[in-house]
Design a protein around this motif. Sequence first.
Motif, PDB file in Angstrom:
ATOM      1  N   ARG A   6       0.830  -1.215   0.000  1.00 18.21           N
ATOM      2  CA  ARG A   6       0.000   0.000   0.000  1.00 18.21           C
ATOM      3  C   ARG A   6       0.861   1.261   0.000  1.00 18.21           C
ATOM      4  N   THR A   7       1.955   1.189   0.735  1.00 20.63           N
ATOM      5  CA  THR A   7       2.875   2.345   0.735  1.00 20.63           C
ATOM      6  C   THR A   7       3.416   2.588  -0.667  1.00 20.63           C
ATOM      7  N   LEU A   8       3.878   1.516  -1.299  1.00 23.02           N
ATOM      8  CA  LEU A   8       4.396   1.663  -2.662  1.00 23.02           C
ATOM      9  C   LEU A   8       3.292   2.115  -3.608  1.00 23.02           C
ATOM     10  N   SER A   9       2.066   1.629  -3.415  1.00 24.23           N
ATOM     11  CA  SER A   9       0.952   2.057  -4.268  1.00 24.23           C
ATOM     12  C   SER A   9       0.706   3.551  -4.129  1.00 24.23           C
ATOM     13  N   GLY A  10       0.705   4.045  -2.873  1.00 19.41           N
ATOM     14  CA  GLY A  10       0.471   5.481  -2.661  1.00 19.41           C
ATOM     15  C   GLY A  10       1.543   6.337  -3.304  1.00 19.41           C
ATOM     16  N   VAL A  26      12.408   7.039  -2.998  1.00 17.08           N
ATOM     17  CA  VAL A  26      12.399   6.961  -1.541  1.00 17.08           C
ATOM     18  C   VAL A  26      11.209   6.150  -1.056  1.00 17.08           C
ATOM     19  N   GLY A  27      10.050   6.356  -1.657  1.00 16.54           N
ATOM     20  CA  GLY A  27       8.874   5.591  -1.257  1.00 16.54           C
ATOM     21  C   GLY A  27       9.027   4.105  -1.528  1.00 16.54           C
ATOM     22  N   VAL A  47      11.866   2.432  -1.581  1.00 19.22           N
ATOM     23  CA  VAL A  47      12.802   1.897  -0.593  1.00 19.22           C
ATOM     24  C   VAL A  47      12.091   1.661   0.739  1.00 19.22           C
ATOM     25  N   LEU A  48      11.277   2.634   1.165  1.00 19.35           N
ATOM     26  CA  LEU A  48      10.541   2.475   2.418  1.00 19.35           C
ATOM     27  C   LEU A  48       9.573   1.296   2.339  1.00 19.35           C
ATOM     28  N   ALA A  49       8.951   1.114   1.184  1.00 17.20           N
ATOM     29  CA  ALA A  49       8.029  -0.009   1.017  1.00 17.20           C
ATOM     30  C   ALA A  49       8.769  -1.345   1.121  1.00 17.20           C
ATOM     31  N   PHE A  50       9.967  -1.417   0.505  1.00 17.63           N
ATOM     32  CA  PHE A  50      10.772  -2.633   0.614  1.00 17.63           C
ATOM     33  C   PHE A  50      11.135  -2.913   2.069  1.00 17.63           C
ATOM     34  N   ILE A  51      11.561  -1.874   2.779  1.00 14.64           N
ATOM     35  CA  ILE A  51      11.901  -2.073   4.188  1.00 14.64           C
ATOM     36  C   ILE A  51      10.697  -2.591   4.964  1.00 14.64           C
ATOM     37  N   GLY A  52       9.505  -2.029   4.662  1.00 13.76           N
ATOM     38  CA  GLY A  52       8.292  -2.499   5.325  1.00 13.76           C
ATOM     39  C   GLY A  52       8.001  -3.957   5.026  1.00 13.76           C
ATOM     40  N   SER A  53       8.268  -4.380   3.776  1.00 12.27           N
ATOM     41  CA  SER A  53       8.044  -5.787   3.419  1.00 12.27           C
ATOM     42  C   SER A  53       8.916  -6.709   4.253  1.00 12.27           C
ATOM     43  N   PHE A  54      10.195  -6.356   4.389  1.00 11.33           N
ATOM     44  CA  PHE A  54      11.096  -7.197   5.163  1.00 11.33           C
ATOM     45  C   PHE A  54      10.738  -7.191   6.651  1.00 11.33           C
TER      46      PHE A  54
END
Length: 892
Positions: free
Chosen positions: A623-627, A822-823, A825-832
């Motif tokens: 959802r973060t990456l989608s936004g 940046v978004g 990267v943050l989404a990837f971090i959230g996935s992990f």
Amino acid sequence: MVSSVLVILLFLVYTTNCYVKQVYKVGGLFNDENQVQAFTTAIDIMNKKYELSQMQLVPVPTIIPTHKVLLSYNKACKLLSQGIIGLFGPSSTHSSSYIQSLCDLKEIPHIETHRDLNLERDNTLVNVHPHPSILSRVVFDLIEEFDWKSMIILYDTDENLLSVSTILEFNSLGRTVVLRQLEVGNTNEVDGYRTMLTKVKLTKETKFVIVCSTDILETVLKQMQEVGMMTDIYSYIIADLDMQTIELQPFQYAGTNITGIRMIDPERKEVIATAGEIRKRRNVSDPLEDLAVIAAWKLKLESALIVDAVKLFYETIHSLTADDKMFINATPIYCKSNDNWAEGYTIINLMKMMSVEGLTGTVKFDFEGFRNNFIVDILELAPAGLLRVGGWNSSSRSFKFERPYKAPLSDDKQSSLFNRTFTVLITILPPYAMLTETATQLVGNERYEGYCVDLIDSLSKLLGFNYTFIVQEDKNNGNLNKTNNKWNGMIGEVIEGRADLAITDLTITSEREGDVDFTMPFMNLGISILYRKPEPVPESLFMFARPFSLSVWIMLGVSYFLVSLAFFIMGRLSPTEWQNPYPCVEEPEHLVNQFSIRNSLWFTIGALMQQGTELAPIAISTRTLSGVWWFFVLIMVSSYTANLAAFLTVETLVTPFKNINELAAQKEIKYGAKVNGSTANYFRDANLSSYNEIWKYMVRHPENMMSDNDDAVRKVESENYAFLMESTSIEYATERHCTLAQVGGLLDDKGYGIAMAKDSPYRNELSRAVLKLQETGVLTSLKIKWWKEKRGGGKCSRKSEGGAATPLDLQNVGGVFLVLFVGSVLAFIGSFVELAVRVYRISKGKKLPFKVALKRELKFFVQFKENVKDVPDSNTEDANDNNLIDKTEIEY
């Protein structure tokens, strides 16, 4: 002991009171900021003069519009309630009588400085302006002194006419006095007073009294000059006391008899110092205007009278309070009450007995309370400027002339241009000089018109010389013959003495200045290129791709694939994205992931096309990456839409070349310059290799060299040809030929000047006059007249340059890509993080090592073909766990 202490305390109190200043408020009602500045400056000067005095005045000024009578009355009442000890102003005949009645009723000293035609003796009024009837006698006595038998009075308002009403008495004395009001022409305001003045000129009267405000006086004099009323047969008396404040230099060489009057001597030290202090308060940006000497000549009578009035009032208060003679008790006075100020008459009576030396001379009053014993300077305009030739004393009402000694003229008449006649050489070349378009036959100088004709006419009016035009028939400006070292054309005529001055588009060059003199340039310019106007860019099938540059399109495509891949990876990493494929089965055996590689590509393209898909991200990371992706798409689509609209509505123009180097590099477009002109000589003598190539091209192709600018313009319009010429000529051509335009900037910087014989004594005077015309905007107005207005000027409506839309580059939308990165990267971090939390819960429930459980999840993750996953809590999962976890891993 106690008595000693009391004595000391009383002494301290006494000595302290001796040095405590008594502050008095002084009110002021004024019409503009200039009067306020004079008022406050004068009080500051007097406070500094008596710095050790026990009293100090504090100004309380108020600005009120001229016609606001009720407002003036209310403001005056407000000032009285503040405990003022004197009221200055207002400088308006409309409200003066109302304020005077109020001051008489409340016994408040009232000080005025304006001209009041109905001035009478009042109880509390002191007016430092001389009585109008007395000033009217100055002009009356001047007319008698000059023994004028007839005259015309030119006036602007009835009030100004009444100020010289005594002149009308001449009608009963056998002299003729005619009144003519200065009125603007009926056609338009540009005509000014010319129509009226032309009618006055037809009366053949040569003696005039001008009674008008200085706001229009300079305009009236200039338009008199324009209609031919500024010659040595005319005489003028200017009745305005501020005559010295206007610009009179254009008329001082005309030989006209101009007489004026004033009450301020701008050369006095006190006037210079005071004017400088007033000028400092105005924050004038022009550095020359900050000079106190210049400010003294610009000081108006109303400001000087305010300064003198303040000085008189201060001296009066100081004489009353010095040495503890009297203690002035400043008390508030209210208009709605019956109280008055007991000490007002004491101050006003002493003021009328006082005498001070001010900026306008001696300020003193007679038994009626009117100013007397003052001197009015008599001025005459001479070639050296405005000179004082005498004075008029109000007491004796007589003149005392002190005309300065006039030295005889030198035998060397070459030292001045005044009354000289010059032969001026011109060429018939638009817009510099042309034959006048008229159906009637003209003779002399009237046959010609144009920029240079008007320029010579303006110089003659400024310097007082006469002129006769002659024409250079071959239109040759002048070239040096290297063989016999002789000049031809206009330069040759000047050297041979057949012409005194030569003026046209004559460029100042070092070669020409070696044999003739030039004035300072009257026009600055440079070489540029005349060519056809740029053509619109042809339509393209891929016009839709033009809003973005190629690099943005590439980055957009790369972003699309990377984000799609990110959705696929994060979908597999995020446990939340593994969902039950059968909602009706509470304990499914398998979980599925909606973000397969095809779905990821479709979800991303659906957002990019702003259509959406049936896929809905569930995990926080996706959802973060989608936004972030949707935000990126929003900005990119909006930018694309806006720039596409610009591309579709703004016409983009293209030219085969953009500068002189591109012109020289191509082979299709022919180009040239004027034969033997300064432009061709510039490329001949240039040190740049590219310019030398251009000169060689001109030598190889003499057929492209033109003898006349008009022929060159026609050639540019009809052929694929570019012409190198001065920017001023290009500007003139493009104003009348709408298919032509200037290409590129200026290649050099030069100027046109007036040529004359070498070591000419006229050079400095003519250069100063040209500079004067430039400073006053005459040269600019002449260029606008002959380039944009006359002879077809302004025919071509100019479109604003630089209106074509340009593709958006990375520097325009780079920030959006940064947000997307940046978004992501943050989404990837959230996935992990989400994966780690899920693995931790499974390892804790199954009592497995965290690393083993993580390794199992990652092992499944890399199996990209598998889109179905076992449910962690089912038996199948337990079996799978046993199958996936070997003994080696458990032992580990």
